[in-house]
Scaffold this motif. Sequence first.
Motif, mmCIF file in Angstrom:
data_model
loop_
_atom_site.group_PDB
_atom_site.id
_atom_site.type_symbol
_atom_site.label_atom_id
_atom_site.label_comp_id
_atom_site.label_asym_id
_atom_site.label_seq_id
_atom_site.Cartn_x
_atom_site.Cartn_y
_atom_site.Cartn_z
ATOM 1 N N ILE A 147 2.452 -9.869 -18.233
ATOM 2 C CA ILE A 147 2.911 -8.515 -17.901
ATOM 3 C C ILE A 147 2.848 -8.316 -16.389
ATOM 4 C CG2 ILE A 147 2.430 -6.050 -18.216
ATOM 5 C CD1 ILE A 147 0.953 -7.181 -20.898
ATOM 6 N N GLU A 148 3.950 -7.915 -15.791
ATOM 7 C CA GLU A 148 3.984 -7.667 -14.354
ATOM 8 C C GLU A 148 3.019 -6.526 -14.013
ATOM 9 O OE1 GLU A 148 6.968 -6.081 -10.834
ATOM 10 O OE2 GLU A 148 7.810 -6.650 -12.779
ATOM 11 N N THR A 149 2.021 -6.817 -13.211
ATOM 12 C CA THR A 149 0.969 -5.839 -12.925
ATOM 13 C C THR A 149 0.694 -5.760 -11.433
ATOM 14 O OG1 THR A 149 -0.058 -6.390 -15.053
ATOM 15 C CG2 THR A 149 -1.379 -5.112 -13.497
ATOM 16 N N GLY A 150 0.621 -4.539 -10.937
ATOM 17 C CA GLY A 150 0.311 -4.325 -9.532
ATOM 18 C C GLY A 150 -0.889 -3.423 -9.371
ATOM 19 N N VAL A 151 -1.221 -3.151 -8.130
ATOM 20 C CA VAL A 151 -2.363 -2.295 -7.827
ATOM 21 C C VAL A 151 -1.896 -1.125 -6.972
ATOM 22 C CG1 VAL A 151 -2.981 -3.630 -5.765
ATOM 23 C CG2 VAL A 151 -4.725 -2.220 -6.903
ATOM 24 N N MET A 152 -2.417 0.052 -7.294
ATOM 25 C CA MET A 152 -2.152 1.240 -6.495
ATOM 26 C C MET A 152 -3.457 1.681 -5.846
ATOM 27 S SD MET A 152 0.890 2.422 -6.214
ATOM 28 C CE MET A 152 0.574 4.121 -5.785
ATOM 29 N N THR A 153 -3.522 1.645 -4.533
ATOM 30 C CA THR A 153 -4.679 2.162 -3.816
ATOM 31 C C THR A 153 -4.428 3.654 -3.623
ATOM 32 O OG1 THR A 153 -4.887 0.054 -2.667
ATOM 33 C CG2 THR A 153 -6.133 1.898 -1.770
ATOM 34 N N ALA A 154 -4.853 4.410 -4.609
ATOM 35 C CA ALA A 154 -4.487 5.828 -4.621
ATOM 36 C C ALA A 154 -5.631 6.679 -5.160
ATOM 37 C CB ALA A 154 -3.231 6.039 -5.464
ATOM 38 N N PRO A 155 -6.040 7.666 -4.361
ATOM 39 C CA PRO A 155 -5.528 7.931 -3.020
ATOM 40 C C PRO A 155 -6.370 7.246 -1.951
ATOM 41 C CG PRO A 155 -6.955 9.722 -3.673
ATOM 42 C CD PRO A 155 -6.953 8.758 -4.827
ATOM 43 N N VAL A 156 -5.764 7.080 -0.786
ATOM 44 C CA VAL A 156 -6.525 6.670 0.392
ATOM 45 C C VAL A 156 -7.122 7.936 0.986
ATOM 46 C CG1 VAL A 156 -6.407 5.712 2.713
ATOM 47 C CG2 VAL A 156 -5.101 4.653 0.854
ATOM 48 N N ILE A 157 -8.447 7.982 1.075
ATOM 49 C CA ILE A 157 -9.149 9.152 1.602
ATOM 50 C C ILE A 157 -9.755 8.777 2.953
ATOM 51 C CG2 ILE A 157 -10.906 10.909 1.169
ATOM 52 C CD1 ILE A 157 -10.757 10.214 -1.793
ATOM 53 N N PRO A 158 -9.193 9.271 4.039
ATOM 54 C CA PRO A 158 -9.715 8.924 5.372
ATOM 55 C C PRO A 158 -11.208 9.217 5.494
ATOM 56 C CG PRO A 158 -7.645 10.108 5.559
ATOM 57 C CD PRO A 158 -8.064 10.207 4.116
ATOM 58 N N GLY A 159 -11.953 8.231 5.951
ATOM 59 C CA GLY A 159 -13.381 8.412 6.142
ATOM 60 C C GLY A 159 -14.210 8.177 4.892
ATOM 61 N N ILE A 160 -13.541 7.943 3.749
ATOM 62 C CA ILE A 160 -14.267 7.693 2.494
ATOM 63 C C ILE A 160 -13.967 6.289 1.965
ATOM 64 C CG2 ILE A 160 -14.557 8.384 0.079
ATOM 65 C CD1 ILE A 160 -15.860 10.310 1.950
ATOM 66 N N ASN A 161 -12.684 5.950 1.802
ATOM 67 C CA ASN A 161 -12.376 4.630 1.233
ATOM 68 C C ASN A 161 -11.309 3.848 2.010
ATOM 69 O OD1 ASN A 161 -10.080 6.082 0.542
ATOM 70 N ND2 ASN A 161 -9.952 5.236 -1.535
ATOM 71 N N ASP A 162 -10.826 4.377 3.129
ATOM 72 C CA ASP A 162 -9.772 3.671 3.865
ATOM 73 C C ASP A 162 -10.240 2.314 4.387
ATOM 74 O OD1 ASP A 162 -11.332 5.585 5.436
ATOM 75 O OD2 ASP A 162 -10.212 4.841 7.169
ATOM 76 N N HIS A 163 -11.529 2.203 4.685
ATOM 77 C CA HIS A 163 -12.049 0.931 5.185
ATOM 78 C C HIS A 163 -12.048 -0.161 4.107
ATOM 79 C CE1 HIS A 163 -15.499 2.743 3.144
ATOM 80 N NE2 HIS A 163 -16.006 1.528 3.041
ATOM 81 N N GLU A 164 -11.901 0.221 2.851
ATOM 82 C CA GLU A 164 -11.926 -0.732 1.736
ATOM 83 C C GLU A 164 -10.573 -1.380 1.467
ATOM 84 O OE1 GLU A 164 -14.353 -0.234 -1.862
ATOM 85 O OE2 GLU A 164 -14.586 1.870 -1.271
ATOM 86 N N ILE A 165 -9.530 -0.941 2.134
ATOM 87 C CA ILE A 165 -8.182 -1.421 1.815
ATOM 88 C C ILE A 165 -8.088 -2.949 1.756
ATOM 89 C CG2 ILE A 165 -5.824 -1.576 2.718
ATOM 90 C CD1 ILE A 165 -6.043 1.380 3.487
#
Length: 358
Positions: A227-245
């Motif tokens: 099954i074609e599967t992707g990932v959505m980094t949603a939402p990107v929260i500045p100062g909370i999880n953006d460094h995890e990208i």
Amino acid sequence: MLCSNSPSNRPAAIRGRGTSANPVNRFEPLHFVQDEEYEPHQQKVKTRFLKDDSETILGTNNSPDIPFSYTLNPYRGCEHGCMYCYARPTHEYLGFSAGLDFESVIMVKEKAPQLLRKTFLKKSWQPQTIVMSGVTDPYQPAERHFELTRNCLKVFLAFRNPVSIITKNHLITRDLDLLAELAKERLVRVNISLTTLDPRLTDTLEPRTSRPQRRLEAIRRLTDAGIETGVMTAPVIPGINDHEIPALLEAAAEAGATHAGYVMLRLPWAVKDIFTDWLEQHYPDRSKKVLNRITDIRGGALYNADFANRMKGSGPFADQIRNLFTVSAQRYRLNLRRHSEPLNTKAFLRAGQQELGL
């Protein structure tokens, strides 16, 4: 219950819930304000399920920044309780609150599979991809009991109409049998929403969702099944999880994801107060920094609904996040979501031959 950012008026956190507040419904002239001194805030809120007798099942979209026309939401409201959910204000149209009501009062569209079949039987229906999600997660905990999403998938398979699914719940692996059959004719695409790799952050940010490792396991099982599967980094929260990208995309790629996308934090209407309250409650040491970064990418406000930049933001900091995401996706050989090939619409069966029983 009136939502307030004042520590003295803020309701106590409720374990397992994204928010403990029920901000005022902007459409209702009257609202209830709880007096904490005489009626202490309850520490456990039971989920209620109400029957939704909608006579149509597809939602239409004409927003220029969203690449599909139809969505299917078997439920209204979402038990996952994601504190940041942009869909929370939709509950206000039903007379409820965008806060605690959104995650504890769930409307169940029992006739969803039948209504979908009725839609496909119409001569006017032109086969095209329908997205399962939009204002709710089709695999929220309620799905274990009601199985509306599974029964809708049976209809998609019977008519050979393509479907795209967005979820953050490992429960999707329950339906590998149907998804694998759809995948044989390129009729399905799945995107797993992965916000963080830190289970502690998940506990407060998205309390009733699958933990990060379970979502990665879901990606692995889906891709192993073809099954074609992707990932959505949603939402990107500045100062909370953006460094995890970079770490998020690396983990997703290792699990077998083939494409990736992201959406910047969106805070429409009451969600602004819910998010600010959560930030003060869980990250008081960095709340000002986070809010300043959000206003930086939103043109000086906490939210800007302009179609041109509501999904990605604008300004230097938004550009920095965009560049980090693009470079990371390229490094881990993940196609950007906008470059994905369209699903197959030529296999559609008008009469639903070989239809699976509901």
